[in-house]
Design a protein around this motif. Structure first.
Motif, PDB file in Angstrom:
ATOM      1  N   PRO A  26      -0.560  46.828 -26.342  1.00 37.27           N
ATOM      2  CA  PRO A  26      -1.780  46.105 -27.225  1.00 37.27           C
ATOM      3  C   PRO A  26      -1.423  46.024 -28.659  1.00 37.27           C
ATOM      4  N   GLY A  81      12.048  47.699 -21.189  1.00 35.75           N
ATOM      5  CA  GLY A  81      11.327  47.270 -22.531  1.00 35.75           C
ATOM      6  C   GLY A  81      10.005  46.623 -21.939  1.00 35.75           C
ATOM      7  N   ASN A  82       9.041  47.037 -21.786  1.00 35.72           N
ATOM      8  CA  ASN A  82       7.883  46.304 -21.496  1.00 35.72           C
ATOM      9  C   ASN A  82       7.528  45.571 -22.807  1.00 35.72           C
ATOM     10  N   GLY A  83       7.446  44.047 -22.341  1.00 33.14           N
ATOM     11  CA  GLY A  83       6.906  43.304 -23.412  1.00 33.14           C
ATOM     12  C   GLY A  83       5.513  43.359 -24.008  1.00 33.14           C
ATOM     13  N   TYR A  84       4.960  44.119 -23.314  1.00 30.21           N
ATOM     14  CA  TYR A  84       3.351  44.162 -23.710  1.00 30.21           C
ATOM     15  C   TYR A  84       2.948  45.563 -24.047  1.00 30.21           C
ATOM     16  N   ILE A  88      -2.830  37.436 -22.184  1.00 29.32           N
ATOM     17  CA  ILE A  88      -2.585  37.756 -23.558  1.00 29.32           C
ATOM     18  C   ILE A  88      -2.388  36.577 -24.174  1.00 29.32           C
TER      19      ILE A  88
END
Lengths: 358, 358
Positions: B310, B305-308, B140
């Motif tokens: 979109p 908590g997924n840091g990604y 990313i």
């Protein structure tokens, strides 16, 4: 109710064991404690197998703390008994005379032992016991079904949260018109086999059972509760991904029921974009999951497997009745380890993957 | 691409740093590395502040591993540079000439240093550097906005996942016709202030910012990004519950952004039945959350908590532009710690609660 004031019951040093009930409480006459396996092992080792000394320490713990919580392992166990009195505002759904088991850990349950544990030799996790326990408003207890062996019911209830939460997640996909492909890592274990049955029950498009060794694949295949059974080491992300792909993946919902560290990356990688990973394994590392998904730029929803869903015990027992394959897998496991005990606070910590009866 | 074969990049001993691109890759000409603060501190201490020795070790790490990953802390950092070449099948959404920052850790990023770090004295986390880095298909990167100071953009991007995931969760409630009450524990921090703005932006019924000290309450109140600001120690479940109740709770959505252990029970207890807890803090204990909810018989959905998500970087930068209060809080923080660096792989591990600029 607790010391020190302001902490939650599990962290409390000492619980209040007054016999009188608050309006939302229930008092249970205890017939048996099932000590958590890790706790019993620690006590046994500390006293070099001297049953009288183990018994004396358990009595001392319960007397001083107002609950059974091993100070070394931090774990407790569960209990079986008969409801004696129900507070008028209790929401537990039980009535006096019901034979019940607790579905929260003994570490949360005020307990008084009245018989000095005279019928227990201190050499087994199964502790015959006369006394009483108090269940709070937020406790959970389940009636023990009369048509099933108590041991079988207890084994199912120990992991019932996995079934209910899997069903809920799958149902949400179904409600959106997208029945999901569901993969269960550790599909031959207790929580894994229930999760597979729950996924099918809730309307999954297909189910994939993932196991690490051929013997488990054979057993799971024979039980007929997964559409596809595949072999993979869940700690090898690329290997797992390949196996799941070949089995019809990626999965919309991946359920992690296998209790080894290091399965987070593989589970994430094997899950489709906008899919869901449900982690039931207590070996799950929060940072490994969070940073793993970020590092893979994986847009997946990751759930911490909450062991409590309303109605979970009845739901899991219902699956056991409906799916002969699930029942056969539990019975096979019980036959191999007839005295295995459980602590709801240690759900998946017990059995190791691959530790299935031969 | 990796050694050993089959592991994911973060766990790999060594990455392949060939200059030539696979079709989904992007090559970036590097201008600066921001070493993760924990990593730099370890290097500085190990070499007793000898900058030349620190520089030599960083060069050695990158040469031998093909990436910057401190072998002791395991962490990396992030980089700034300009896109040099884009593989024809890249999905990163950048073109040659874009000035970008990586939003995945340096521990995942093949890197070659070409100038021997001759412009770096080894005494700061900010490392001027000539060289190149390879971003994969699943990396990313975010374009650095031209209208904002680069440092401000980087600080926002460091925690942008919290904003986007909070907005998604809130939007799901709104779509069901039930705008939620949202509580953010650690609302005065970087991720916390963005989460508050995101909740409001996504249509929350109301927002509650929860902070541990009066000074943070004053700052957050002045920023105007929470409907209610309340003081509570998140490690005290009953105290937190009481404070949230008094502030209009329980919350339908509770977002945990404060990086101290032991907040799981309070967050669960402060969340309404069928509510959602989003754990962004890296100090979250998976078993404490899972067993805590079970022990409280709390029917809450708990998200890792997924840091990604979109579009997360653009979304967070947009919030910064739209909410003056968010921008003022970030600027205040940057003014207090102008050289703070970041590693996406260590998001909330940096600032401690209560460590806000006076």
């Amino acid at each position: 109710m607790l010391e020190p004031v302001g902490v939650l019951p599990q962290a409390a040093e000492r619980l209040d064991t007054r016999r009188e009930l608050w309006p939302d409480e229930v008092r249970v006459r205890v017939e048996r404690l099932n000590l958590d396996a890790a706790s019993f092992r620690q006590l046994e080792q500390a006293h070099h197998g001297d049953g009288a000394a183990v018994r004396a320490q358990v009595l001392d713990i319960v007397r001083s703390r107002g609950k059974m919580q091993n100070p070394v392992t931090g774990s407790g166990g569960m209990l079986i008994g008969t409801v004696e009195e129900v507070g008028r505002r209790s929401r537990l759904g039980v009535v006096a005379g019901d034979r019940v088991t607790t579905l929260v850990s003994l570490t949360l349950t005020p307990l008084v032992i009245e018989d000095g544990l005279r019928d227990w030799d201190g050499r087994s996790e199964q502790v015959p016991c006369t006394g009483y326990a108090i269940l709070f408003g937020r406790s959970i207890a389940a009636k023990i079904p009369e048509d099933l062996p108590a041991e079988l019911s207890l084994a199912v209830m120990d992991v019932c949260g996995a079934a209910a939460l899997t069903a809920r997640v799958v149902s949400e996909y179904v409600a959106r018109g997208k029945p999901p492909i569901v993969g269960v890592i550790g599909g031959a274990g207790k929580s894994g086999s229930l999760a597979l049955a729950a996924a099918r029950d809730a309307g999954a498009a297909s189910t994939i059972g993932i196991v690490p060794i051929q013997h488990e694949a054979d057993v799971l295949g024979a039980a007929g509760i997964a559409d596809v059974v595949t072999l993979a080491d869940a700690r090898d992300p690329v290997g797992l991904f390949d196996a799941v792909e070949a089995a019809g993946g990626p999965c919309d919902v991946t359920v992690v029921c296998v209790d080894v560290p290091g399965c987070e990356g593989g589970a994430i990688l094997s899950t489709a974009d906008r899919g869901t990973v449900v982690f039931f394994s207590m070996a799950t590392s929060f940072p490994a999951a969070a940073l793993g998904a970020e590092g893979l730029a994986a847009d997946v929803t990751m759930l911490i497997g909450n062991g409590y869903v309303p109605g979970h015990a009845d739901y899991a027992v219902g699956l056991l009745r409906s799916y002969a394959g699930v029942r056969s897998m539990f019975e096979r496991r019980l036959a191999a380890a007839p005295t295995a005990s459980a602590d709801p606070g240690a759900r998946q910590q017990g059995p190791q993957p691959g530790k299935m009866a031969p």
